[in-house]
Write a protein that holds these residues in place. Structure first.
Motif, PDB file in Angstrom:
ATOM      1  N   VAL A 123       9.054 -11.452  10.733  1.00 26.06           N
ATOM      2  CA  VAL A 123       8.060 -10.978   9.887  1.00 26.06           C
ATOM      3  C   VAL A 123       7.935  -9.710  10.313  1.00 26.06           C
ATOM      4  O   VAL A 123       7.827  -9.397  11.695  1.00 26.06           O
ATOM      5  N   GLY A 124       7.809  -8.495   9.637  1.00 22.39           N
ATOM      6  CA  GLY A 124       7.517  -7.178  10.173  1.00 22.39           C
ATOM      7  C   GLY A 124       6.622  -6.332   9.203  1.00 22.39           C
ATOM      8  O   GLY A 124       6.404  -6.757   8.013  1.00 22.39           O
ATOM      9  N   VAL A 125       6.497  -5.324   9.311  1.00 20.85           N
ATOM     10  CA  VAL A 125       5.830  -4.258   8.665  1.00 20.85           C
ATOM     11  C   VAL A 125       6.624  -2.840   8.734  1.00 20.85           C
ATOM     12  O   VAL A 125       7.236  -2.556  10.002  1.00 20.85           O
ATOM     13  N   ASN A 126       6.739  -2.154   7.854  1.00 19.95           N
ATOM     14  CA  ASN A 126       7.352  -0.851   7.907  1.00 19.95           C
ATOM     15  C   ASN A 126       6.498   0.436   7.375  1.00 19.95           C
ATOM     16  O   ASN A 126       5.752   0.243   6.386  1.00 19.95           O
ATOM     17  N   TYR A 127       6.625   1.292   7.950  1.00 22.10           N
ATOM     18  CA  TYR A 127       5.952   2.616   7.418  1.00 22.10           C
ATOM     19  C   TYR A 127       6.836   3.605   6.872  1.00 22.10           C
ATOM     20  O   TYR A 127       8.048   3.911   7.486  1.00 22.10           O
ATOM     21  N   ARG A 128       6.887   3.902   5.622  1.00 20.95           N
ATOM     22  CA  ARG A 128       7.971   4.651   4.874  1.00 20.95           C
ATOM     23  C   ARG A 128       7.669   6.144   4.524  1.00 20.95           C
ATOM     24  O   ARG A 128       6.735   6.421   4.149  1.00 20.95           O
ATOM     25  N   PHE A 129       8.608   6.908   5.129  1.00 18.47           N
ATOM     26  CA  PHE A 129       8.507   8.291   4.599  1.00 18.47           C
ATOM     27  C   PHE A 129       9.231   8.619   3.617  1.00 18.47           C
ATOM     28  O   PHE A 129      10.442   9.075   3.741  1.00 18.47           O
ATOM     29  N   ASN A 130       8.698   8.582   2.253  1.00 16.58           N
ATOM     30  CA  ASN A 130       9.242   8.691   0.957  1.00 16.58           C
ATOM     31  C   ASN A 130       9.512  10.170   0.775  1.00 16.58           C
ATOM     32  O   ASN A 130       9.066  10.970   1.138  1.00 16.58           O
ATOM     33  N   PHE A 131      10.962  10.271   0.174  1.00 18.47           N
ATOM     34  CA  PHE A 131      11.408  11.643  -0.235  1.00 18.47           C
ATOM     35  C   PHE A 131      10.468  12.259  -1.427  1.00 18.47           C
ATOM     36  O   PHE A 131      10.435  13.596  -1.399  1.00 18.47           O
ATOM     37  N   ALA A 132       9.727  11.284  -1.882  1.00 19.58           N
ATOM     38  CA  ALA A 132       9.269  12.069  -3.328  1.00 19.58           C
ATOM     39  C   ALA A 132       8.201  10.983  -3.631  1.00 19.58           C
ATOM     40  O   ALA A 132       7.947   9.919  -3.318  1.00 19.58           O
ATOM     41  N   ALA A 133       6.968  11.526  -4.160  1.00 19.88           N
ATOM     42  CA  ALA A 133       5.715  10.610  -4.482  1.00 19.88           C
ATOM     43  C   ALA A 133       6.313   9.729  -5.798  1.00 19.88           C
ATOM     44  O   ALA A 133       7.303  10.187  -6.307  1.00 19.88           O
ATOM     45  N   PRO A 134       5.596   8.598  -5.866  1.00 20.74           N
ATOM     46  CA  PRO A 134       5.921   7.476  -6.948  1.00 20.74           C
ATOM     47  C   PRO A 134       5.770   8.468  -8.462  1.00 20.74           C
ATOM     48  O   PRO A 134       5.004   9.233  -8.536  1.00 20.74           O
ATOM     49  N   ILE A 135       6.723   8.212  -9.276  1.00 19.27           N
ATOM     50  CA  ILE A 135       6.662   8.844 -10.512  1.00 19.27           C
ATOM     51  C   ILE A 135       6.003   7.698 -11.508  1.00 19.27           C
ATOM     52  O   ILE A 135       5.697   6.629 -11.238  1.00 19.27           O
ATOM     53  N   ALA A 136       5.688   8.337 -12.685  1.00 18.85           N
ATOM     54  CA  ALA A 136       5.000   7.511 -13.743  1.00 18.85           C
ATOM     55  C   ALA A 136       5.807   7.391 -15.017  1.00 18.85           C
ATOM     56  O   ALA A 136       6.408   8.314 -15.488  1.00 18.85           O
ATOM     57  N   ALA A 137       5.876   6.198 -15.588  1.00 19.95           N
ATOM     58  CA  ALA A 137       6.370   5.685 -16.774  1.00 19.95           C
ATOM     59  C   ALA A 137       5.514   5.585 -17.836  1.00 19.95           C
ATOM     60  O   ALA A 137       4.391   5.122 -17.645  1.00 19.95           O
ATOM     61  N   ARG A 138       5.806   6.148 -18.959  1.00 14.85           N
ATOM     62  CA  ARG A 138       4.774   6.292 -20.103  1.00 14.85           C
ATOM     63  C   ARG A 138       5.307   5.433 -21.308  1.00 14.85           C
ATOM     64  O   ARG A 138       6.510   5.406 -21.454  1.00 14.85           O
TER      65      ARG A 138
ATOM     66  N   ALA B 142       0.818  -0.996  -0.018  1.00 17.10           N
ATOM     67  CA  ALA B 142       0.064   0.008  -0.061  1.00 17.10           C
ATOM     68  C   ALA B 142       0.999   1.115   0.034  1.00 17.10           C
ATOM     69  O   ALA B 142       2.223   1.053   0.373  1.00 17.10           O
ATOM     70  N   PRO B 143       0.343   2.405  -0.235  1.00 20.35           N
ATOM     71  CA  PRO B 143       1.190   3.605  -0.393  1.00 20.35           C
ATOM     72  C   PRO B 143       1.887   3.742   1.225  1.00 20.35           C
ATOM     73  O   PRO B 143       1.100   3.928   2.150  1.00 20.35           O
ATOM     74  N   ASN B 144       3.136   3.958   1.140  1.00 19.40           N
ATOM     75  CA  ASN B 144       3.860   4.167   2.092  1.00 19.40           C
ATOM     76  C   ASN B 144       4.089   3.031   3.199  1.00 19.40           C
ATOM     77  O   ASN B 144       4.677   3.249   4.292  1.00 19.40           O
ATOM     78  N   TRP B 145       3.559   1.817   2.765  1.00 17.78           N
ATOM     79  CA  TRP B 145       3.515   0.819   3.565  1.00 17.78           C
ATOM     80  C   TRP B 145       4.352  -0.597   2.910  1.00 17.78           C
ATOM     81  O   TRP B 145       3.815  -0.692   1.749  1.00 17.78           O
ATOM     82  N   SER B 146       5.217  -1.188   3.644  1.00 19.77           N
ATOM     83  CA  SER B 146       5.668  -2.575   3.157  1.00 19.77           C
ATOM     84  C   SER B 146       5.804  -3.687   4.230  1.00 19.77           C
ATOM     85  O   SER B 146       5.807  -3.152   5.539  1.00 19.77           O
ATOM     86  N   ALA B 147       5.770  -4.746   3.982  1.00 18.98           N
ATOM     87  CA  ALA B 147       5.743  -6.018   4.852  1.00 18.98           C
ATOM     88  C   ALA B 147       7.019  -6.561   4.420  1.00 18.98           C
ATOM     89  O   ALA B 147       7.578  -6.478   3.172  1.00 18.98           O
TER      90      ALA B 147
END
Length: 241
Positions: A225-240, A185-190
């Motif tokens: 096993v674990g879960v992380n909340y990520r404080f990303n430096f920038a929003a995901p970009i898009a490839a066309r 999910a956005p900002n979440w990883s397992a």
């Protein structure tokens, strides 16, 4: 001659009317291309905080053939924090700190001469670097670095505490491991990972009655096993495409 002149007049009138008719019909419609498909690219660069749970498994240890009683499987739980940097573009490097609390004492030795040694390992921690390969939301990684063991060692004789010395501090060591992390999910990883901790071997120096019993090894195999909340430096970009 009259018919020829009449035909010429009609043709001239039609030619003059053509631009007006074209204007009334309007401009030819323009059909644009469909919007390009944009596939999200996941951003691993940034800081994160998280928690984990799992189990620790000690190796079977002996003091010069004297079998020790230990809790070879123990529950663990803890927290982690770290930072990652994604480059090139499928590679990730980072650093992470972990602290894991452990359940139960993991080693007891009852010597034939009446001494009883207890090694209570209450927690293990690490500061590691890691390198990962990512394919969008998933990342495989390896890690390694410094390890710390929070120990409380006691020696008794007839139930009375006895002073003792060991040949080295078995609180410091190293760890290596590998794992898989996935952004669900956005900002979440397992994540799921294996780590091996090695704190070396230990022998008694005093009392001298225990010196002949040799050494025992201090190490742990862990699964988490674990879960992380990520404080990303920038929003995901898009490839066309």
């Amino acid at each position: 001659m009259k018919k020829f002149l009449l035909a010429t007049v009609v043709l001239a009138a039609l030619g003059a009317a053509s631009p007006a008719l074209g204007a009334d019909m309007g401009a030819r419609p323009y059909y644009s291309k469909a919007p390009a498909y944009a596939a999200p690219l996941y951003n691993w660069t940034g800081f994160y905080l998280g928690a984990h749970i799992g189990g620790a498994f000690s190796s079977s240890n002996t003091f010069n053939g004297l079998v020790l009683s230990d809790h070879s499987a123990r529950l663990l739980g803890g927290v982690q924090a770290g930072a990652d940097y994604q480059f090139a573009p499928n590679w990730v490097v980072g650093a992470e700190g972990q602290y894991s609390w452990l359940g139960d004492n993991n080693l007891n030795a009852i010597f034939p001469n009446g001494f009883v040694y207890n090694h209570d390992q209450r927690a293990i921690a690490s500061i590691t670097g890691r390198v990962g390969y990512t394919w969008g939301p998933g990342m495989l990684y390896v890690k390694g670095g410094y390890a710390y063991s929070n120990n409380r060692d006691t020696l008794t004789f007839g139930g009375v505490p006895v002073a003792f010395t060991l040949d080295k501090n078995h609180s410091n060591g190293y760890t290596v491991g590998a794992g898989l992390e996935y952004m669900f999910a956005p900002n979440w990883s397992a994540k799921a990972e294996y780590m091996y901790y090695d704190f070396g071997t230990t022998r008694f120096v005093t009392p001298v009655a225990l010196a002949p019993f040799g050494t025992f090894h201090n190490d742990e195999h862990t699964l988490k096993v674990g879960v992380n909340y990520r404080f990303n430096f920038a929003a995901p970009i898009a490839a066309r495409y």
